[in-house]
Design a protein around this motif. Structure first.
Motif, PDB file in Angstrom:
ATOM      1  N   ALA A  14      11.118 -52.217  36.873  1.00  0.00           N
ATOM      2  CA  ALA A  14       9.841 -52.036  37.570  1.00  0.00           C
ATOM      3  C   ALA A  14       8.945 -53.262  37.466  1.00  0.00           C
ATOM      4  O   ALA A  14       8.265 -53.632  38.431  1.00  0.00           O
ATOM      5  CB  ALA A  14       9.116 -50.802  37.026  1.00  0.00           C
ATOM      6  N   ASN A  15       8.935 -53.922  36.311  1.00  0.00           N
ATOM      7  CA  ASN A  15       8.076 -55.094  36.118  1.00  0.00           C
ATOM      8  C   ASN A  15       8.528 -56.265  36.986  1.00  0.00           C
ATOM      9  O   ASN A  15       7.712 -56.955  37.612  1.00  0.00           O
ATOM     10  CB  ASN A  15       8.063 -55.512  34.648  1.00  0.00           C
ATOM     11  CG  ASN A  15       7.268 -54.540  33.793  1.00  0.00           C
ATOM     12  OD1 ASN A  15       6.275 -53.991  34.247  1.00  0.00           O
ATOM     13  ND2 ASN A  15       7.718 -54.329  32.559  1.00  0.00           N
ATOM     14  N   ILE A  16       9.843 -56.508  36.994  1.00  0.00           N
ATOM     15  CA  ILE A  16      10.384 -57.592  37.829  1.00  0.00           C
ATOM     16  C   ILE A  16      10.084 -57.318  39.294  1.00  0.00           C
ATOM     17  O   ILE A  16       9.664 -58.209  40.041  1.00  0.00           O
ATOM     18  CB  ILE A  16      11.909 -57.747  37.603  1.00  0.00           C
ATOM     19  CG1 ILE A  16      12.199 -58.217  36.170  1.00  0.00           C
ATOM     20  CG2 ILE A  16      12.518 -58.702  38.631  1.00  0.00           C
ATOM     21  CD1 ILE A  16      13.673 -58.284  35.829  1.00  0.00           C
ATOM     22  N   GLN A  17      10.289 -56.074  39.705  1.00  0.00           N
ATOM     23  CA  GLN A  17      10.045 -55.698  41.098  1.00  0.00           C
ATOM     24  C   GLN A  17       8.569 -55.899  41.472  1.00  0.00           C
ATOM     25  O   GLN A  17       8.255 -56.446  42.528  1.00  0.00           O
ATOM     26  CB  GLN A  17      10.441 -54.243  41.333  1.00  0.00           C
ATOM     27  CG  GLN A  17      10.296 -53.810  42.796  1.00  0.00           C
ATOM     28  CD  GLN A  17      10.656 -52.367  43.010  1.00  0.00           C
ATOM     29  OE1 GLN A  17      10.355 -51.516  42.177  1.00  0.00           O
ATOM     30  NE2 GLN A  17      11.302 -52.069  44.132  1.00  0.00           N
ATOM     31  N   SER A  48      11.673 -49.575  51.506  1.00  0.00           N
ATOM     32  CA  SER A  48      12.442 -48.896  50.454  1.00  0.00           C
ATOM     33  C   SER A  48      11.554 -48.440  49.299  1.00  0.00           C
ATOM     34  O   SER A  48      11.831 -47.432  48.656  1.00  0.00           O
ATOM     35  CB  SER A  48      13.567 -49.796  49.940  1.00  0.00           C
ATOM     36  OG  SER A  48      13.034 -50.972  49.344  1.00  0.00           O
ATOM     37  N   THR A  49      10.474 -49.172  49.035  1.00  0.00           N
ATOM     38  CA  THR A  49       9.581 -48.792  47.930  1.00  0.00           C
ATOM     39  C   THR A  49       8.767 -47.538  48.260  1.00  0.00           C
ATOM     40  O   THR A  49       8.259 -46.878  47.349  1.00  0.00           O
ATOM     41  CB  THR A  49       8.590 -49.924  47.596  1.00  0.00           C
ATOM     42  OG1 THR A  49       7.767 -50.188  48.735  1.00  0.00           O
ATOM     43  CG2 THR A  49       9.319 -51.186  47.193  1.00  0.00           C
ATOM     44  N   HIS A  56       5.754 -43.994  37.604  1.00  0.00           N
ATOM     45  CA  HIS A  56       6.387 -45.178  37.004  1.00  0.00           C
ATOM     46  C   HIS A  56       6.528 -46.343  37.977  1.00  0.00           C
ATOM     47  O   HIS A  56       6.649 -47.489  37.564  1.00  0.00           O
ATOM     48  CB  HIS A  56       7.753 -44.806  36.401  1.00  0.00           C
ATOM     49  CG  HIS A  56       8.802 -44.459  37.417  1.00  0.00           C
ATOM     50  ND1 HIS A  56       8.711 -43.352  38.222  1.00  0.00           N
ATOM     51  CD2 HIS A  56       9.969 -45.092  37.754  1.00  0.00           C
ATOM     52  CE1 HIS A  56       9.777 -43.302  39.012  1.00  0.00           C
ATOM     53  NE2 HIS A  56      10.547 -44.342  38.754  1.00  0.00           N
ATOM     54  N   ARG A  57       6.516 -46.074  39.292  1.00  0.00           N
ATOM     55  CA  ARG A  57       6.617 -47.162  40.282  1.00  0.00           C
ATOM     56  C   ARG A  57       5.400 -47.173  41.214  1.00  0.00           C
ATOM     57  O   ARG A  57       5.449 -47.761  42.288  1.00  0.00           O
ATOM     58  CB  ARG A  57       7.879 -46.993  41.114  1.00  0.00           C
ATOM     59  CG  ARG A  57       9.176 -47.036  40.328  1.00  0.00           C
ATOM     60  CD  ARG A  57       9.805 -48.400  40.324  1.00  0.00           C
ATOM     61  NE  ARG A  57      11.052 -48.424  39.594  1.00  0.00           N
ATOM     62  CZ  ARG A  57      11.940 -49.399  39.634  1.00  0.00           C
ATOM     63  NH1 ARG A  57      11.692 -50.461  40.374  1.00  0.00           N
ATOM     64  NH2 ARG A  57      13.047 -49.357  38.921  1.00  0.00           N
ATOM     65  N   ARG A  58       4.337 -46.504  40.826  1.00  0.00           N
ATOM     66  CA  ARG A  58       3.171 -46.415  41.700  1.00  0.00           C
ATOM     67  C   ARG A  58       2.585 -47.783  42.021  1.00  0.00           C
ATOM     68  O   ARG A  58       2.190 -48.054  43.161  1.00  0.00           O
ATOM     69  CB  ARG A  58       2.096 -45.530  41.062  1.00  0.00           C
ATOM     70  CG  ARG A  58       0.829 -45.428  41.894  1.00  0.00           C
ATOM     71  CD  ARG A  58      -0.119 -44.380  41.353  1.00  0.00           C
ATOM     72  NE  ARG A  58       0.442 -43.046  41.521  1.00  0.00           N
ATOM     73  CZ  ARG A  58      -0.183 -41.935  41.134  1.00  0.00           C
ATOM     74  NH1 ARG A  58      -1.366 -42.011  40.546  1.00  0.00           N
ATOM     75  NH2 ARG A  58       0.369 -40.754  41.335  1.00  0.00           N
TER      76      ARG A  58
END
Length: 431
Positions: A14-17, A48-49, A56-58
């Motif tokens: 998630a951080n890299i993204q 895709s996001t 967690h991916r907000r």
């Protein structure tokens, strides 16, 4: 460098993204339209996001939405020129089609917003792919989410209303030349094509018509001109050989016409239309409405053609009266008690000049079994019975042209023959 960011923007970390998407946003702000060449990859990553659910991916999802806004703003009408080669339209359209096939509701909505923006901003380039996109738009109408269907209909309406030059054979192969010429006087080729495809989808997927048909048509009447939607559908239905489908479709269109607030202006037009005008809206709708006996009666009552309504009701003794038809008559009585028909109920107070209203309503009463609807209508008629006089006006309001009634009788004979052939076919299969 951009390709590396596109790769990392799809990372499972998630951080890299998040960092990749943030950098991509900065690149777009700095490089601007130079990034058009990388649009298919960036758009694929952004869409895709949108499928992410949960917290967690907000951050990734919100940042991607900001990137999405910037991406759309960078595409302008200048990109519709053939001399502009920066944007790979074909690959971008394919990317959006792939996203629209995914399960995520939010991804579908984002893809549809992109399609709407492209059809509006660079129509000449995107319309070269309309034959690929349109079947996908039609299949998306069956999605369970109303939000997805509405987004889909915005794209559908944008295509239908387009004035982009169309292939001459787009509709020539599916409707008669005379009908095409008549329709092109008021709407464009893509409008005819869109309505033809929609009716074809309703016919092949009856579950879609039953579950979402009313919703879809109402939305289209808001997004497009309701008069044009009804005229075009009415004309196209006359080209169908499936009489059962025509009857069901007319029933649905009639219900929307009588009840939807979005069609207030169309109802007002029909109440004041000159029915002696052969090119009138009344004539256009009446021809197809005759495929459903109850619908055409309510249509005549709506348009204040009470004499014609009375004549048609007298013919009910010669047609096949089914439980389905009686149910529709029952619903018509309920509609007559609704605000839509207040003007008709007030006209009952003047039986001398509107005695065909009384005759038509009494005919409906005689057709009904003694149900709640029967009691309701009987009570209504009893309220004005004391106003009746033995003498009536010599020239009652309404149509006097016998051709209207003849057309109704002819259509009903066709339905009888159609039902007979269906029964014969069914019997042949069983033997």
């Amino acid at each position: 460098m951009t390709n590396i960011l596109i790769l990392h923007s799809q990372s499972e970390d998630a951080n890299i993204q998040l960092h990749a998407i943030e950098w991509m946003k900065e690149f777009l702000m700095l490089a601007g339209r130079q990034m058009l060449a990388f649009y298919p990859g960036i758009v694929n990553c952004v869409l895709s996001t949108q499928a992410y659910i949960g917290d967690h991916r907000r951050a990734c999802k919100e940042c991607a939405k900001q990137v999405d806004e910037v991406l759309r703003q960078l595409i302008t009408t200048e990109d519709d020129s053939q001399s502009c080669k920066l944007l790979d339209t074909a690959t971008l359209v394919q990317t959006l089609m792939d996203a629209l096939r995914l399960q995520s509701m939010h991804t579908k909505i984002a893809a549809l917003r992109w399609f709407h923006h492209l059809f509006k901003t660079i129509p000449n380039k995107v319309f070269t792919h309309v034959n690929e996109v349109f079947p996908l738009l039609l299949s998306t109408l069956a999605h369970e989410s109303d939000e997805v269907v509405i987004a889909d209909l915005y794209v559908f309406a944008e295509i239908a209303a387009s004035k982009v030059p169309a292939d001459a054979d787009l509709v020539s192969n599916v409707i008669p030349t005379e009908m095409k010429s008549r329709l092109l006087e008021s709407v464009g080729t893509y409008f005819i094509y869109s309505m033809h495809c929609l009716l074809g989808t309703f016919n092949s997927e009856r579950s879609l018509l039953d579950e979402k048909g009313l919703f879809i048509i109402r939305q289209l009447c808001m997004l497009l001109d309701a008069d044009s939607v009804y005229r075009t559908m009415s004309e196209l239905l006359l080209n169908s050989q499936d009489f059962k489908f025509i009857s069901v479709m007319v029933r649905n269109l009639n219900l929307i016409l009588l009840t939807a607030t979005e069609l207030f202006d169309l109802r007002a037009t029909l109440k004041s239309v000159s029915c002696e005008d052969e090119s009138s809206l009344f004539r256009c709708l009446y021809m197809s409405w005759c495929h459903n006996p109850v619908a055409v009666v309510s249509f005549c009552l709506l348009t204040q053609q009470y004499r014609l309504a009375s004549q048609i009701l007298q013919h009910f003794g010669e047609i096949d009266i089914t439980v389905e038809l009686l149910t529709e008559v029952d619903k018509l009585v309920q509609l007559l008690e609704s605000p839509i028909f207040i003007y008709l109920r007030l006209q009952l107070l003047e039986p001398n000049s509107n005695h065909y209203i009384v005759k038509a309503l009494n005919s409906i009463l005689m057709i009904l079994p003694q149900s709640e609807a029967f009691k309701t209508l009987q009570s209504r008629l009893q309220c004005v019975s004391q106003l009746h006089h033995s003498s009536f006006a010599d020239e009652p309001k309404g149509l006097v042209n016998e051709d209207w009634l003849t057309h109704f009788k002819t259509v009903q004979k066709q339905h009888t023959s159609y039902k007979r052939s269906l029964r014969a076919t069914k019997a042949a299969k069983l033997s």
